[in-house]
Design an enzyme around this catalytic site. Structure first.
Site, PDB file in Angstrom:
ATOM      1  N   HIS A 279       0.831  -1.209   0.000  1.00  0.00           N
ATOM      2  CA  HIS A 279       0.000   0.000   0.000  1.00  0.00           C
ATOM      3  C   HIS A 279       0.864   1.257   0.000  1.00  0.00           C
ATOM      4  O   HIS A 279       0.437   2.297  -0.498  1.00  0.00           O
ATOM      5  CB  HIS A 279      -0.943  -0.005   1.215  1.00  0.00           C
TER       6      HIS A 279
ATOM      7  N   ASP B 286      -5.484   6.175   1.950  1.00  0.00           N
ATOM      8  CA  ASP B 286      -5.810   4.826   1.484  1.00  0.00           C
ATOM      9  C   ASP B 286      -7.271   4.535   1.864  1.00  0.00           C
ATOM     10  O   ASP B 286      -7.655   4.732   3.021  1.00  0.00           O
ATOM     11  CB  ASP B 286      -4.860   3.877   2.225  1.00  0.00           C
TER      12      ASP B 286
ATOM     13  N   GLU C  73       3.261  -4.638 -12.009  1.00  0.00           N
ATOM     14  CA  GLU C  73       4.689  -4.624 -12.349  1.00  0.00           C
ATOM     15  C   GLU C  73       4.975  -5.600 -13.493  1.00  0.00           C
ATOM     16  O   GLU C  73       5.706  -5.270 -14.430  1.00  0.00           O
ATOM     17  CB  GLU C  73       5.524  -4.976 -11.105  1.00  0.00           C
TER      18      GLU C  73
HETATM   19  N1  UDP Z   1       8.425  -6.584  -3.447  1.00  0.00           N
HETATM   20  C1  UDP Z   1       9.768  -6.277  -3.412  1.00  0.00           C
HETATM   21  N2  UDP Z   1      10.645  -7.277  -3.160  1.00  0.00           N
HETATM   22  C2  UDP Z   1      10.282  -8.554  -2.949  1.00  0.00           C
HETATM   23  C3  UDP Z   1       8.912  -8.879  -3.004  1.00  0.00           C
HETATM   24  C4  UDP Z   1       8.003  -7.855  -3.274  1.00  0.00           C
HETATM   25  O1  UDP Z   1      10.168  -5.130  -3.606  1.00  0.00           O
HETATM   26  O2  UDP Z   1      11.165  -9.393  -2.708  1.00  0.00           O
HETATM   27  C5  UDP Z   1       7.475  -5.488  -3.705  1.00  0.00           C
HETATM   28  C6  UDP Z   1       6.793  -5.640  -5.033  1.00  0.00           C
HETATM   29  O3  UDP Z   1       7.578  -5.047  -6.044  1.00  0.00           O
HETATM   30  C7  UDP Z   1       5.454  -4.958  -4.798  1.00  0.00           C
HETATM   31  C8  UDP Z   1       5.226  -5.102  -3.308  1.00  0.00           C
HETATM   32  O4  UDP Z   1       6.457  -5.516  -2.730  1.00  0.00           O
HETATM   33  O5  UDP Z   1       5.538  -3.587  -5.152  1.00  0.00           O
HETATM   34  C9  UDP Z   1       4.193  -6.155  -2.961  1.00  0.00           C
HETATM   35  O6  UDP Z   1       2.929  -5.668  -3.282  1.00  0.00           O
HETATM   36  P1  UDP Z   1       1.809  -6.615  -3.849  1.00  0.00           P
HETATM   37  O7  UDP Z   1       0.584  -5.782  -4.037  1.00  0.00           O
HETATM   38  O8  UDP Z   1       2.265  -7.341  -5.032  1.00  0.00           O
HETATM   39  O9  UDP Z   1       1.603  -7.703  -2.731  1.00  0.00           O
HETATM   40  P2  UDP Z   1       1.312  -7.620  -1.149  1.00  0.00           P
HETATM   41  O10 UDP Z   1       2.617  -7.586  -0.489  1.00  0.00           O
HETATM   42  O11 UDP Z   1       0.502  -6.390  -0.889  1.00  0.00           O
HETATM   43  O12 UDP Z   1       0.591  -8.897  -0.920  1.00  0.00           O
END
Ligand code: UDP
Length: 462
Positions: A23, A117, A360
């Site tokens: 978020h 948010d 992404e």
């Molecule tokens: N992310 C990252 N490194 C990792 C795994 C995830 O930077 O090793 C980032 C990813 O690029 C994304 C965010 O963490 O921007 C995860 O958001 P997402 O909505 O995909 O999943 P959530 O964590 O909210 O379930």
């Protein structure tokens, strides 16, 4: 103050994400776009998150002001339950946010808007107490928000029927709807949050979404009939898209320290398109059986893989699995996901389909193998496969587990098969469309300009 003087002072916006990685990233990116258009921004986050950012050497340049959520030392993980955390965040957070606003005012700093948010829509009550305009920011796909809205309005009853029809979307099977719609029971606090995001939208001045027009055209058109929706995504750093903001090459905020150099060195050594990248986001947890099936599925695929396993999940890995000798697999606690996805060695992305990860993949043109776990991820997976055509969902058994054999066949289908050819072609098409959306004059850029004009107009009137 004379109108002339007011125009010299930039408008000031507070941005307040829900305090989790998925978020924070979109709101940070929105802040950067606003700054590039002359708006002063301040990020509001919790004391715990703010300390985590500092201790993980993140490169954030946006001013941060911290508030308390009642769990300053350990954050959400120490609250004991979602119910306790969310209630405390509302109670303690509202008071703490009001104190921050009072402090800004006592220092002579005006606040022209608070963009919050939509998961924390109590922010609007605080903003209105001070006569500040509020803007709700939806961080999930419009497809998902639309389904939640239908539930909120009582048009769609839950648990969902065998098929579900909502405006702007093809008919969905019951099992393609978000988990809270399939069964609201197990997570009442989260169900309440997602269904009630819209409860004060009639009082909010703006509604933002981090999607982009071409990606969800029909559902966006429908939602625009309900609210003054502005679609300002995809919220991906500029250097991966239109390259307009030279300094914007990373989100700049990591709540977990990335093993960046290790990942890059390992990837640099691998042939183009040969690596399966695997990550399940920042907070989701796999059941031990699923973890084991993923582990052996990756080994059985006999391809190179890079797998993000957060420290809290590590003990579920099968004993002896991490075998560095073979050099075929690397397991890390966190990476810079954008750097990994954009590396030429990466051939596909096994993802839990969080909306940021989905955006992404789409924006960087990487085909996906969808393994959604719960919440909006299930519907995002449907979109990724059937609507955007950039990948496939892998088959689950009756317990909801993806067995290793199904994971292997999904990986093979994308890495070597015809489905992979189609997914790669579509992914490249979406990559170009995302660039257009954010480029100067693109649909997302125009929606940001409208917001900035609104702010400037209000400033002159006040
Ligand atoms: N992310 C990252 N490194 C990792 C795994 C995830 O930077 O090793 C980032 C990813 O690029 C994304 C965010 O963490 O921007 C995860 O958001 P997402 O909505 O995909 O999943 P959530 O964590 O909210 O379930």
């Amino acid at each position: 103050m004379a109108a002339e003087d007011k125009t010299k002072k930039p408008p000031h916006v507070l941005l307040f994400p829900f305090p989790s990685q998925g978020h924070i990233n979109p709101l940070i990116q929105f802040a950067k776009r606003l700054i590039s258009k002359g708006v002063k921004t301040t990020l509001i986050t919790t004391i715990f998150v703010s300390n985590s950012i500092l201790s993980n050497h993140s490169h954030n340049t946006i001013p941060i002001v911290s508030i308390s959520d009642g769990f300053d030392v350990g954050g959400f993980a120490t609250a004991g339950s979602s119910e306790i955390y969310l209630e405390s965040f509302r109670e303690v957070g509202s008071k703490s946010l009001a104190d921050v606003i009072r402090k800004f005012h006592s220092e002579g700093t005006t606040i022209d808007a608070i963009v919050y948010d939509s998961f924390i829509n109590w922010t609007l009550d605080v903003a209105m107490e001070f006569g500040i305009d509020g803007g709700a920011f939806l961080t999930q796909a419009c497809a998902v928000n639309n389904i939640y809205y239908q539930v909120y309005k009582g048009i769609l009853s839950i648990p969902a029927d065998s098929t579900v029809s909502v405006p702007g979307l093809p008919e969905l099977e019951y099992w393609e709807t978000p988990s809270f719609v399939q069964n609201p029971g197990p997570y009442p606090a989260w169900s309440h949050i997602v269904f009630n995001q819209f409860s004060n939208f009639d009082q909010t001045r703006w509604v933002f979404s981090n999607t982009f027009y071409k990606l969800e055209e029909e559902v966006i058109e429908w939602m625009k009939t309900l609210w003054p929706l502005r679609v300002i995504g995809p919220t991906i750093p500029s250097m991966y898209l239109d390259r307009r903001l030279q300094y914007d090459n990373d989100y700049g905020v990591n709540l977990i320290k990335p093993n960046h150099n290790e990942c890059m060195e390992w990837l640099n050594d691998k042939p183009k398109g040969s690596v399966v990248y695997v990550a399940f986001g920042s907070y989701g947890e796999l059941v031990p059986e699923q973890m084991e099936e993923v582990a052996w599925g990756l080994k059985d695929s006999d391809l190179n893989f890079l797998w993000v396993v957060r420290a809290s999940e590590e003990e579920k890995l099968p004993k002896g699995f991490v075998d560095r000798e073979t050099k075929k697999g690397l397991v890390v606690a966190w990476c810079r996901q954008l750097k990994v996805l954009s590396h030429e060695a990466v051939g596909c992305f096994v993802t839990h389909c969080g909306f940021n990860s989905s955006l992404e993949a789409v924006s960087l043109g990487v085909p996906v193998i969808a393994m959604p776990q719960w919440t909006d991820q299930i519907t995002n997976a449907k979109c990724l496969e059937d609507i955007w055509g950039v990948g496939i969902r892998v088959k689950r058994d009756e317990k909801g587990i993806v067995k290793r054999v199904n994971l292997v066949s999904g990986i093979k289908a994308i890495m070597d098969g015809e489905q992979g050819v189609v997914a790669r072609r579509n992914a490249k098409k979406w990559r170009d469309l995302t660039k257009e959306a954010v480029a100067e004059g693109g649909s997302s850029d125009k929606d940001i300009d409208v917001f900035v004009s609104d702010l400037n107009r209000s400033r002159l009137r006040s």
